[in-house]
Design a protein around this motif. Structure first.
Motif, PDB file in Angstrom:
ATOM      1  N   PRO B 132       0.010  -5.277  -8.232  1.00 34.11           N
ATOM      2  CA  PRO B 132       0.109  -4.280  -9.311  1.00 34.11           C
ATOM      3  C   PRO B 132       0.297  -2.854  -8.796  1.00 34.11           C
ATOM      4  N   ALA B 133       0.862  -2.033  -9.656  1.00 36.01           N
ATOM      5  CA  ALA B 133       1.117  -0.644  -9.282  1.00 36.01           C
ATOM      6  C   ALA B 133      -0.178   0.162  -9.222  1.00 36.01           C
ATOM      7  N   ASP B 134      -1.151  -0.216 -10.027  1.00 36.81           N
ATOM      8  CA  ASP B 134      -2.356   0.615 -10.154  1.00 36.81           C
ATOM      9  C   ASP B 134      -3.505   0.148  -9.262  1.00 36.81           C
ATOM     10  N   ALA B 135      -3.275  -0.877  -8.443  1.00 42.88           N
ATOM     11  CA  ALA B 135      -4.350  -1.338  -7.552  1.00 42.88           C
ATOM     12  C   ALA B 135      -3.893  -1.143  -6.112  1.00 42.88           C
ATOM     13  N   PRO B 136      -4.823  -0.932  -5.213  1.00 40.18           N
ATOM     14  CA  PRO B 136      -4.395  -0.749  -3.818  1.00 40.18           C
ATOM     15  C   PRO B 136      -3.629  -1.972  -3.322  1.00 40.18           C
ATOM     16  N   ALA B 137      -2.549  -1.734  -2.644  1.00 41.96           N
ATOM     17  CA  ALA B 137      -1.765  -2.840  -2.101  1.00 41.96           C
ATOM     18  C   ALA B 137      -2.620  -3.609  -1.108  1.00 41.96           C
ATOM     19  N   PRO B 138      -2.583  -4.934  -1.175  1.00 41.92           N
ATOM     20  CA  PRO B 138      -3.444  -5.716  -0.292  1.00 41.92           C
ATOM     21  C   PRO B 138      -2.949  -5.708   1.151  1.00 41.92           C
ATOM     22  N   GLU B 139      -3.586  -4.916   1.979  1.00 38.34           N
ATOM     23  CA  GLU B 139      -3.201  -4.866   3.396  1.00 38.34           C
ATOM     24  C   GLU B 139      -3.948  -5.934   4.188  1.00 38.34           C
ATOM     25  N   ALA B 140      -5.118  -6.314   3.678  1.00 36.39           N
ATOM     26  CA  ALA B 140      -5.895  -7.342   4.360  1.00 36.39           C
ATOM     27  C   ALA B 140      -5.739  -8.670   3.624  1.00 36.39           C
ATOM     28  N   PHE B 141      -6.160  -9.737   4.272  1.00 44.13           N
ATOM     29  CA  PHE B 141      -6.014 -11.063   3.676  1.00 44.13           C
ATOM     30  C   PHE B 141      -6.761 -11.111   2.333  1.00 44.13           C
ATOM     31  N   PRO B 142      -6.069 -11.442   1.237  1.00 45.92           N
ATOM     32  CA  PRO B 142      -6.701 -11.412  -0.093  1.00 45.92           C
ATOM     33  C   PRO B 142      -7.461 -12.705  -0.392  1.00 45.92           C
ATOM     34  N   GLU B 143      -8.645 -12.818   0.173  1.00 46.91           N
ATOM     35  CA  GLU B 143      -9.441 -14.041   0.099  1.00 46.91           C
ATOM     36  C   GLU B 143      -9.522 -14.587  -1.334  1.00 46.91           C
ATOM     37  N   ASP B 213      12.392  -1.586 -13.504  1.00 49.72           N
ATOM     38  CA  ASP B 213      11.023  -1.820 -13.996  1.00 49.72           C
ATOM     39  C   ASP B 213      10.057  -2.180 -12.866  1.00 49.72           C
ATOM     40  N   LEU B 214      10.525  -3.039 -11.975  1.00 49.16           N
ATOM     41  CA  LEU B 214       9.593  -3.632 -11.003  1.00 49.16           C
ATOM     42  C   LEU B 214       9.335  -2.764  -9.773  1.00 49.16           C
ATOM     43  N   LYS B 215      10.154  -1.744  -9.582  1.00 45.84           N
ATOM     44  CA  LYS B 215      10.020  -0.981  -8.330  1.00 45.84           C
ATOM     45  C   LYS B 215       8.682  -0.248  -8.215  1.00 45.84           C
ATOM     46  N   ILE B 216       7.946  -0.143  -9.310  1.00 51.26           N
ATOM     47  CA  ILE B 216       6.649   0.541  -9.223  1.00 51.26           C
ATOM     48  C   ILE B 216       5.553  -0.364  -8.636  1.00 51.26           C
ATOM     49  N   LEU B 217       5.821  -1.660  -8.528  1.00 50.45           N
ATOM     50  CA  LEU B 217       4.825  -2.553  -7.931  1.00 50.45           C
ATOM     51  C   LEU B 217       4.662  -2.220  -6.449  1.00 50.45           C
ATOM     52  N   LYS B 218       3.467  -2.519  -5.926  1.00 50.53           N
ATOM     53  CA  LYS B 218       3.165  -2.126  -4.537  1.00 50.53           C
ATOM     54  C   LYS B 218       3.203  -3.342  -3.613  1.00 50.53           C
ATOM     55  N   SER B 219       3.748  -3.140  -2.421  1.00 48.09           N
ATOM     56  CA  SER B 219       3.737  -4.219  -1.440  1.00 48.09           C
ATOM     57  C   SER B 219       2.686  -3.941  -0.381  1.00 48.09           C
ATOM     58  N   GLY B 220       2.207  -5.008   0.253  1.00 50.46           N
ATOM     59  CA  GLY B 220       1.128  -4.832   1.234  1.00 50.46           C
ATOM     60  C   GLY B 220       1.270  -5.775   2.408  1.00 50.46           C
ATOM     61  N   LEU B 221       0.294  -6.666   2.554  1.00 48.00           N
ATOM     62  CA  LEU B 221       0.199  -7.558   3.725  1.00 48.00           C
ATOM     63  C   LEU B 221       1.520  -8.302   3.985  1.00 48.00           C
ATOM     64  N   LYS B 222       1.902  -8.299   5.267  1.00 43.07           N
ATOM     65  CA  LYS B 222       3.127  -8.989   5.661  1.00 43.07           C
ATOM     66  C   LYS B 222       2.810 -10.157   6.578  1.00 43.07           C
ATOM     67  N   SER B 223       3.644 -11.187   6.502  1.00 47.47           N
ATOM     68  CA  SER B 223       3.519 -12.277   7.472  1.00 47.47           C
ATOM     69  C   SER B 223       4.119 -11.791   8.793  1.00 47.47           C
ATOM     70  N   GLU B 224       3.926 -12.566   9.855  1.00 48.79           N
ATOM     71  CA  GLU B 224       4.651 -12.227  11.073  1.00 48.79           C
ATOM     72  C   GLU B 224       6.126 -12.602  10.879  1.00 48.79           C
ATOM     73  N   MET B 225       6.968 -12.220  11.812  1.00 47.72           N
ATOM     74  CA  MET B 225       8.393 -12.573  11.709  1.00 47.72           C
ATOM     75  C   MET B 225       8.540 -14.077  11.983  1.00 47.72           C
ATOM     76  N   LEU B 226       9.163 -14.781  11.044  1.00 40.81           N
ATOM     77  CA  LEU B 226       9.214 -16.242  11.102  1.00 40.81           C
ATOM     78  C   LEU B 226      10.672 -16.721  11.167  1.00 40.81           C
ATOM     79  N   PRO B 227      10.850 -17.992  11.550  1.00 42.44           N
ATOM     80  CA  PRO B 227      12.235 -18.508  11.576  1.00 42.44           C
ATOM     81  C   PRO B 227      12.800 -18.633  10.169  1.00 42.44           C
ATOM     82  N   GLN B 228      14.109 -18.539  10.070  1.00 40.56           N
ATOM     83  CA  GLN B 228      14.788 -18.860   8.815  1.00 40.56           C
ATOM     84  C   GLN B 228      15.125 -20.362   8.824  1.00 40.56           C
TER      85      GLN B 228
END
Lengths: 268, 286
Positions: B132-143, B213-228
């Motif tokens: 969500p746009a109004d919550a901190p982007a999850p940088e840590a694992f979202p248990e 509309d959707l660009k206001i959403l926040k991104s956070g935790l990333k996976s490592e670089m993985l194979p395609q």
């Protein structure tokens, strides 16, 4: 009318932007010949009961007329509507292709004559969708074209095709793959198709595609009430005793009824 | 009917003459079955994507001497893909599969990696959580959080590789969506049953960031670089055709026909796989 983007395989050809040669300048047919051809075309399209054969005759007459004179906006739009009709109801995919491409050339020509023409823009979008359907190489660009044309018309609240822009965009969003490949979104399809039935509830095609969306929404969200709403909608507007074809649309109504029965069969 | 027969005879004459001129019939081309498994792609079916894969087969036939490639099937469910690759009556020689499928079945199906996709011309894939746009982007694992993704058919890939739970943490709850954009709209609309986050690949994230509309959403935790997705050979069935196939796929974007195919396949070329990256990920499956 609605374009049938049944399968948007990824494709990379661009929807043609060609116009009919001699547009507005080099008309060669004499006025009398043009009028006669157009009159024959109109009579063939107006023939009841309508059939693929009679509409093909209309298409041929319009093509002959426009080959001689391509500066009559009304005639170009009528010819485009005939191409849309054949693009939707003609059984052979292979035969639909050149007809749809001619239709796009007619709408391109009409838009050159009248850039803000709502009907020309609408036909252009619908025919682009049909081209993507008959030739998957055009799929992605066709979807983009439909999206742009219909969004533009929706912004203008354009009154064309019995809430056509909302229906056409809704069907595209219902069937196309989601981003980043294309513009598919069941949520957006739902919004547009509900708007279409709100704006033109008596147009059975709106009810048909709204029911298809409701079945999909019911499945996606596990909402049996949505499926029930779809069944009621199909009964009321297409299959039940009170369902009636709009005047002069008996051929089309019979095809929509076939699709409605198919939907019910696939969503027991 | 008579006219058709006449035409056939007229057409047949030059063919017969031509055949007589040749010293001997060319040897028939070897047939290689080709299959595609695309995890999480609802439209990856024979009905929707068969035509594109047929074009790939046809093109490969022009690139690999004495070879003819035939589509065996396009699947989006792992069980169905497995069945396809196990079919002995219609053997698959080469397949494009998800990395999770390869890692799970590489021994049993005797799979060898030949190449790796470059979707969007990007090297590797990285997934990111969007919320969500109004919550901190999850940088840590979202248990324990509910996360929408189109990849739930391969939970091992999600839990072991994409977003493994750190030691002692409760795993996330994966929720299937056929369209991550719709899941993002659910978050935006605060719809009933909306997930807390959506898992997105890089190209989908880019599209989201361009959506009004959707660009206001926040991104956070990333996976490592993985194979395609990987191009794999099944049980050494390509034989002499292997090297020519690898070369053709790696150089797909060097011809007009190849570039068109690359656009249709959403991967402009298929170079050799990053083996170090693949080995690193494979360890999670051991």
């Amino acid at each position: 009318m609605v374009m049938l983007v049944a399968a948007i395989a990824a494709g990379c050809r661009y929807v043609p932007d060609d116009v009919v040669k001699g547009n507005g300048k080099n008309g060669t047919a004499n006025a009398e010949g043009f009028e006669v051809l157009v009159a024959h075309a109109r009579a063939a399209f107006a023939q009841q009961p309508r059939s693929v054969e009679s509409v093909r005759v209309a298409r041929d007459k319009y093509a002959q007329a426009i080959a001689g004179r391509a500066d009559d906006l009304t005639v170009l739009l009528e010819a485009a509507r005939v191409a849309m009709w054949l693009g939707e109801f003609m059984p052979s995919r292979q035969e639909r292709r050149p007809i749809v491409k001619d239709g796009i050339a007619y709408t391109n020509t009409a838009l050159k004559l009248s850039p803000d023409n709502i009907e020309a823009r609408y036909c252009h979008g619908v025919l682009a969708g049909m081209l993507g359907d008959v030739d998957h190489d055009y799929g992605l660009n066709a979807a983009k074209t439909v999206d742009q044309d219909m969004r533009g018309l929706i912004e203008k609240n354009a009154d064309v095709g019995h809430a056509g822009p909302w229906r056409v965009l809704g069907v595209l969003q219902m069937r196309a793959p989601g981003p980043p490949t294309s513009v598919g979104s069941l949520r957006n399809a739902r919004r547009n198709l509900l708007t279409a039935v709100e704006k033109a509830p008596d147009w059975p095609e709106n009810q048909l595609y709204c029911a298809e969306m409701e079945f999909a929404w019911a499945k996606d969200r596990n909402l049996p009430a949505e499926a029930e709403s779809a069944r009621n909608r199909l009964q009321k507007y297409l299959l039940g005793s009170e369902a009636k074809a709009p005047a002069g649309m008996e051929f089309e109504f019979a095809r929509w009824q076939e699709k409605a029965r198919e939907l019910l069969k696939n969503n027991p | 009917m008579k006219r058709a027969l006449f035409l056939l005879l007229v057409l047949a004459v030059p063919l017969v003459s031509s055949a007589q001129d040749k010293p001997r019939e060319p040897s028939p081309k070897a047939e290689y079955g080709l299959a595609v498994y695309k995890l999480g792609e609802r439209h990856a079916t024979d009905d929707k994507a068969g035509e594109t894969i047929d074009s790939l087969c046809q093109w490969l036939g022009t690139q690999v001497p004495e070879a003819r490639f035939v589509r065996r099937g396009v699947r989006n469910k792992p069980d169905e893909a497995l069945k396809l690759l196990q079919d002995k009556d219609k053997p698959v020689a080469v397949a494009i599969v998800s990395p999770g499928f390869y890692l799970k079945h590489k021994s049993a199906l005797k799979l060898t990696v030949l190449a790796e996709a470059r979707r969007g011309d990007l090297d590797g894939e990285q997934y990111v959580l969007v919320g969500p746009a109004d919550a901190p982007a999850p940088e840590a694992f979202p248990e324990g959080a509910e996360i929408a993704t189109s990849l739930t058919a391969d939970s091992d890939w999600l839990n072991k590789v994409v977003m493994p739970a750190p030691e002692g943490k409760k795993p996330v709850v994966w929720k299937q969506t056929d369209n991550p954009f719709d899941a993002a709209y659910d978050i935006l609309d605060q719809a009933p049953g909306a997930p807390r986050h959506v898992l997105m690949d890089r190209l989908t994230l880019k599209a989201l960031q361009e959506d009004a509309d959707l660009k206001i959403l926040k991104s956070g935790l990333k996976s490592e670089m993985l194979p395609q997705d990987l191009v794999v050979e099944v049980d050494g069935r390509l034989g002499d055709a292997r090297e020519a196939l690898k070369k053709a796929l790696a150089n797909l974007d060097e011809t007009e026909a190849g570039r068109k195919l690359g656009t249709n396949l959403q991967s402009p070329r298929f170079p050799a796989a990053d083996s170090a990256r693949l080995d690193r990920v494979a360890k999670r499956y051991e």
